[in-house]
Design an enzyme around this catalytic site. Sequence first.
Site, PDB file in Angstrom:
ATOM      1  N   ASP A 103      -5.338   3.339   4.799  1.00  8.77           N
ATOM      2  CA  ASP A 103      -4.867   2.876   6.215  1.00  8.77           C
ATOM      3  C   ASP A 103      -4.873   4.218   7.060  1.00  8.77           C
ATOM      4  OD1 ASP A 103      -2.931   3.805   4.861  1.00  8.77           O
ATOM      5  OD2 ASP A 103      -1.203   2.363   5.476  1.00  8.77           O
ATOM      6  N   LYS A 154      10.040   8.172   1.931  1.00  9.75           N
ATOM      7  CA  LYS A 154      10.859   7.705   2.819  1.00  9.75           C
ATOM      8  C   LYS A 154      12.238   8.148   3.001  1.00  9.75           C
ATOM      9  CE  LYS A 154       7.718   4.268   3.746  1.00  9.75           C
ATOM     10  NZ  LYS A 154       6.541   4.563   2.703  1.00  9.75           N
ATOM     11  N   ASP A 213      -1.739   7.602  10.529  1.00  8.30           N
ATOM     12  CA  ASP A 213      -1.718   6.107  10.050  1.00  8.30           C
ATOM     13  C   ASP A 213      -1.671   5.214  11.208  1.00  8.30           C
ATOM     14  OD1 ASP A 213      -0.450   3.625   9.180  1.00  8.30           O
ATOM     15  OD2 ASP A 213       1.003   4.698   7.763  1.00  8.30           O
TER      16      ASP A 213
HETATM   17  N1  GDD Z   1      -4.515  -2.470  -4.081  1.00  2.00           N
HETATM   18  C1  GDD Z   1      -3.345  -2.369  -3.787  1.00  2.00           C
HETATM   19  N2  GDD Z   1      -2.219  -2.855  -4.321  1.00  2.00           N
HETATM   20  N3  GDD Z   1      -3.134  -1.438  -2.518  1.00  2.00           N
HETATM   21  C2  GDD Z   1      -1.847  -1.441  -2.222  1.00  2.00           C
HETATM   22  C3  GDD Z   1      -0.526  -2.225  -2.652  1.00  2.00           C
HETATM   23  C4  GDD Z   1      -0.965  -2.809  -3.926  1.00  2.00           C
HETATM   24  O1  GDD Z   1      -0.061  -3.454  -4.552  1.00  2.00           O
HETATM   25  N4  GDD Z   1       0.362  -1.704  -2.072  1.00  2.00           N
HETATM   26  C5  GDD Z   1       0.071  -0.790  -0.822  1.00  2.00           C
HETATM   27  N5  GDD Z   1      -1.269  -0.839  -1.220  1.00  2.00           N
HETATM   28  C6  GDD Z   1      -2.279   0.162  -0.300  1.00  2.00           C
HETATM   29  C7  GDD Z   1      -2.112  -0.085   1.076  1.00  2.00           C
HETATM   30  O2  GDD Z   1      -2.873  -0.879   1.613  1.00  2.00           O
HETATM   31  C8  GDD Z   1      -2.163   1.188   1.890  1.00  2.00           C
HETATM   32  O3  GDD Z   1      -3.577   1.727   1.977  1.00  2.00           O
HETATM   33  C9  GDD Z   1      -1.758   2.364   0.622  1.00  2.00           C
HETATM   34  O4  GDD Z   1      -1.670   1.540  -0.282  1.00  2.00           O
HETATM   35  C10 GDD Z   1      -0.338   2.668   1.023  1.00  2.00           C
HETATM   36  O5  GDD Z   1       0.724   1.857   1.233  1.00  2.00           O
HETATM   37  P1  GDD Z   1       1.474   1.402   2.526  1.00  2.00           P
HETATM   38  O6  GDD Z   1       2.373   0.067   2.325  1.00  2.00           O
HETATM   39  O7  GDD Z   1       0.689   1.700   3.733  1.00  2.00           O
HETATM   40  O8  GDD Z   1       2.713   2.584   2.376  1.00  2.00           O
HETATM   41  P2  GDD Z   1       3.278   3.594   3.459  1.00  2.00           P
HETATM   42  O9  GDD Z   1       2.281   3.803   4.648  1.00  2.00           O
HETATM   43  O10 GDD Z   1       4.526   3.346   3.779  1.00  2.00           O
HETATM   44  O11 GDD Z   1       3.478   4.996   2.746  1.00  2.00           O
HETATM   45  C11 GDD Z   1       2.287   5.645   2.132  1.00  2.00           C
HETATM   46  O12 GDD Z   1       1.561   6.157   2.865  1.00  2.00           O
HETATM   47  C12 GDD Z   1       2.190   7.585   3.484  1.00  2.00           C
HETATM   48  C13 GDD Z   1       1.026   8.250   4.326  1.00  2.00           C
HETATM   49  O13 GDD Z   1       0.655   7.260   5.335  1.00  2.00           O
HETATM   50  C14 GDD Z   1       2.775   6.705   0.734  1.00  2.00           C
HETATM   51  O14 GDD Z   1       1.784   7.130   0.146  1.00  2.00           O
HETATM   52  C15 GDD Z   1       3.579   7.933   1.598  1.00  2.00           C
HETATM   53  O15 GDD Z   1       4.091   8.789   0.682  1.00  2.00           O
HETATM   54  C16 GDD Z   1       2.482   8.683   2.163  1.00  2.00           C
HETATM   55  O16 GDD Z   1       3.536   9.572   3.261  1.00  2.00           O
HETATM   56 MG    MG Z   2       0.629   3.230   5.434  1.00  2.00          MG
END
Ligand code: GDD
Ligand code: MG
Length: 364
Positions: A103, A154, A213
């Site tokens: 994303d 977080k 993001d």
């Molecule tokens: N296949 C799969 N299965 N993908 C998943 C799952 C799952 O169960 N859960 C989440 N994802 C995918 C989401 O679609 C996204 O592309 C990615 O994993 C990260 O999940 P997010 O839910 O978007 O996390 P975030 O944005 O709160 O935090 C993450 O991204 C940050 C940067 O944007 C973390 O990795 C943070 O450490 C990071 O800084």
């Molecule tokens: Mg994200």
Amino acid sequence: MILVGGQGTRLRPLTTNRPKPLVPLVDRPFMAYMLEWVATHGITDVVMCCGFLADSMVEALGDGSRFGVQLTWVEEPEPRGTAGALKFAQEHLHDRFVMLNGDVLTDLDLSAQIAHHEQAGATGTLALVPVEDPTSYGLVRLNGDSSVEGFLEKPNPDEIDTDLISAGAYVLERSVLDLIPDGRMVSIEREVWPRLVGDGLYGCVHRGAYWMDIGTPHRYLEGTADILAGRVRTQVTERLKDGPVDPSATVAPGVIVDRASLVDRGAVLGPRVTIGEGSVVGAGVRIDEDVILENAVLLDGATVASGCRLRDCVVGSGARIDRGTHLSDAAMIGDGATIGANNVLARGIRIAPGANLPAGSIRF
Ligand code: GDD
Ligand code: MG
């Protein structure tokens, strides 16, 4: 491997009927940017780890050849979390591979990160970018030799002592799989990175790279404007070289179109329309007279009647905006919705796909 299992709830109604990777961004699905970006770094085999609406993604992205890559599709039986997804796809992974959150819009230098990983002899290397507010990300503290001193997913405001966060791009050795229990939900951020701290986890800082993001309406609109202005390296810049108006669009005399915008295939613009910076007029969109757009996104087939003012908003595919309506401040109109005349929609209002708002009913 690219993680595309999240639900994208914060981008509703854009994600009500489509998974986030397929949300149109300027002139292509969001995922096209990621695939084109990895292809420029010589990565050609991509495993897509899905949990949600995989069929529509397979249909839209196919085998990936359009984007210069070869896609393998893996669907989890139920969402397994960021590390569980990796474990589930393990049979497709090489001894060293790249893992990406699905994303993020970025042009950061993956090749440099792979080289950094090799030089350090790392087990895992996180891409790091500076942000103003790390609270919604994974905060990363680095030692002088670029090994990770601490990883905090977080963080609370009082824990923040650096602006570096994990950008969601990782170079990993296959041995990381040994740290992930099989068959259950596992978070790589909460259960794997902390265990690798002091044991082979490194960070590669990408200063000056573009990174965003795109998961909220404001950031979606900002990303749109950045792509159109060329602030992030994408193939759209190449496309816009010949100007913002597609040759198949019809533009009435006196129309003004900013250079950092796009009027796509078959669109029709009536007299005295102004397409301001950061705006997208999707394929087949029709706009009547005296309409002003500013960082407004109209998806394919939308129609806009005379006298509308559209600023910082998204109008879904096939939606209809009647005369004199004003949209602003991250208003999001779902696909196929009808907004009657003389409505004023602002302050992040979201209208569901197919909804029908009578004339003059809302001043929000
Ligand atoms: N296949 C799969 N299965 N993908 C998943 C799952 C799952 O169960 N859960 C989440 N994802 C995918 C989401 O679609 C996204 O592309 C990615 O994993 C990260 O999940 P997010 O839910 O978007 O996390 P975030 O944005 O709160 O935090 C993450 O991204 C940050 C940067 O944007 C973390 O990795 C943070 O450490 C990071 O800084
Ligand atoms: Mg994200």
